[in-house]
Design a protein around this motif. Structure first.
Motif, short mmCIF file in Angstrom:
data_model
loop_
_atom_site.label_atom_id
_atom_site.label_comp_id
_atom_site.label_asym_id
_atom_site.label_seq_id
_atom_site.Cartn_x
_atom_site.Cartn_y
_atom_site.Cartn_z
N LEU A 31 48.03 57.45 26.24
CA LEU A 31 48.87 58.00 25.19
C LEU A 31 49.88 58.98 25.76
O LEU A 31 49.52 59.84 26.57
CB LEU A 31 48.01 58.72 24.14
N HIS A 89 49.54 53.69 16.53
CA HIS A 89 49.04 55.02 16.18
C HIS A 89 47.66 54.93 15.54
O HIS A 89 46.77 54.32 16.10
CB HIS A 89 50.05 55.77 15.29
N SER A 111 53.26 53.73 24.76
CA SER A 111 51.85 53.92 25.13
C SER A 111 51.12 52.58 25.15
O SER A 111 50.33 52.29 26.07
CB SER A 111 51.16 54.86 24.14
N SER A 152 52.35 60.64 21.15
CA SER A 152 51.21 59.97 20.52
C SER A 152 49.98 60.88 20.46
O SER A 152 49.23 60.87 19.47
CB SER A 152 50.87 58.69 21.29
N GLY A 178 48.49 54.52 19.80
CA GLY A 178 49.70 55.04 20.40
C GLY A 178 50.97 54.37 19.91
O GLY A 178 50.94 53.42 19.13
#
Length: 429
Positions: A228, A265, A172, A232, A168
């Motif tokens: 998330l 991510h 997040s 994301s 994320g």
């Protein structure tokens, strides 16, 4: 004084080196097709590069780095991983200002980590890696994963598993971080000393702990996927879609966090499922690091990359019984008979090499029979016999070792004759 290589290091002898060269050349071919360019960074960096780039809470920084002071009192560290060094170079040389973005780089480099040596994991290790900086497009994440998978596939590996996760964006991660703190705090005294420290520094790393992996609290820990945000989730869905479009199978593992602080991510690992490969199955791992360039003093720049252990790659090839071409056969061996022939052979060998022909000769003053035995040991394709009488006639006897066929070739035509033979042509003197 020990005359052995230091613990955790190995010599790569010529026959093995030929296999390494084949693997490295194959990987370079793949990188060229994906339009990645090679970068070479120093063997050591200022220690702060790794402290800031890798993260103070990581095992690498806390336990594994080879750090020393130079004569000027500066703290330097042998590089334990490749990304921080490449990012430092990216910033120093202002590659973020290049008109062509993203900047796509690859490297082959030796890394140094003070850890318990085991098969495929040494204190001096060899790594291939790529870094792509300057684009936040999830298609670049898929391309980098595809490049890694292509390297393995083109070398013949089939028993592979790709595992992916999303860590994320910053929001997040912060929300997930607090959930992890709340979850693990009641179990703090039951965790190992490292995880008790991680609870305040970087609780995400607890999920990657090898000591506490069987603790019930790790099995019920909050999943990052539940925290998330919409952005994301959308990013991760695009990465998965692109991988599916490329025909790349994957599994999603919410506990895949990687061992470095700079990831966000996409995170991924590629593992070997070959029978007998060993308990540690990871071959390569990497992910996106959108804040790392800023952390090292550069402008806001997104990036993604991975590192691939070459020792483990060779182990995987062995586990799948894949033969690596390691042609060490010699093209030509020159047998000189007589004092004048020995003197002339120096110039002749030089001329052949200058014209692209691989050739060697005797340097031990051996008799003719012993020179032929040396040619056999070198697995020479052709033996060139030069005696004093041949010099007078300006000829060389060329014997093809495979068939036993022998021809007399004028010295003036020798280069052209051998070039034709070695290229597969049917050449006669």
């Amino acid at each position: 004084m020990s005359m052995k290589a230091p613990r955790g290091t190995v010599d790569i002898l010529p026959e093995e080196a030929a296999k390494w060269q084949f693997v490295e050349n194959k990987i370079k071919e793949v990188c060229s097709r994906y339009h990645f360019d090679e970068i070479r960074t120093p063997l050591f960096e200022h220690t702060e590069v790794f402290q800031r780039g890798v993260g103070d809470s990581t095992d690498i920084v806390q336990k594994e780095m080879y750090t020393f002071e130079d004569r000027g009192g500066r703290s330097l560290t042998l590089r334990p991983e490749g990304t921080a060094s490449v990012v430092r170079s990216f910033i120093e040389h202002k590659m973020h200002g290049n008109p062509s973005q993203p900047v796509k780089l690859y490297y082959f480099a030796q890394m140094f980590r003070y850890e318990r040596p085991q098969k495929g994991r040494m204190r001096q290790l060899n790594q291939f890696g790529v870094e792509a900086m300057g684009s936040a497009d999830p298609a670049l994440d898929a391309e980098v994963i595809d490049l890694a998978m292509s390297c393995y596939r083109e070398l013949g590996l089939k028993s592979l598993k790709l595992v992916i996760n999303s860590l994320g964006d910053q929001d997040s991660r912060e929300n997930h971080r607090q959930a992890l703190v709340d979850h693990f705090t009641p179990h703090k005294d039951e965790l190992c000393s490292d995880c008790r420290t991680r609870l305040t520094q970087n609780p995400l790393r607890i999920l990657d702990c090898k000591t506490d992996r069987e603790h019930p609290a790790l099995k019920t820990a909050p999943s990052i996927l539940d925290y998330l945000n919409e952005e994301s989730i959308a990013y991760f869905e695009k990465v998965k879609t692109y991988l599916t479009m490329m025909g790349i199978d994957y599994e999603v593992d919410p506990n895949l966090v990687r061992g470095l602080d700079y990831y966000n991510h996409t995170a991924f690992e590629i593992m070997s499922e070959a029978e007998g490969f060993g308990a540690i199955t990871t071959l390569a791992g990497g992910g996106r690091y959108n804040g790392l360039v800023e952390e090292l003093g550069g402008p806001a720049t997104t990036g993604i990359g991975f590192g691939m252990g070459l020792e483990r790659l060779l182990m995987a090839l062995e586990a799948e019984h894949i033969e690596i071409p390691a042609d060490q056969d010699l093209d030509c061996f020159l047998v000189a008979v007589g004092a004048e022939a020995e003197r002339t052979s120096v110039q002749l060998v030089h001329d052949l090499r200058k014209n692209g022909i691989q050739v060697d000769r005797d340097y031990q003053g051996r008799k003719t029979k012993a020179q032929f035995k040396a040619a056999d040991r070198y697995r020479a394709k052709y033996v060139l016999v030069l005696g004093d009488s041949e010099i007078q006639q300006q000829l060389v006897n060329v014997k093809e070792m495979n068939t036993g066929n022998q021809e007399q070739v004028p010295l003036t035509q020798l280069v052209e004759y051998l070039q034709g033979k070695l290229s597969g042509g049917n050449v006669h003197a």
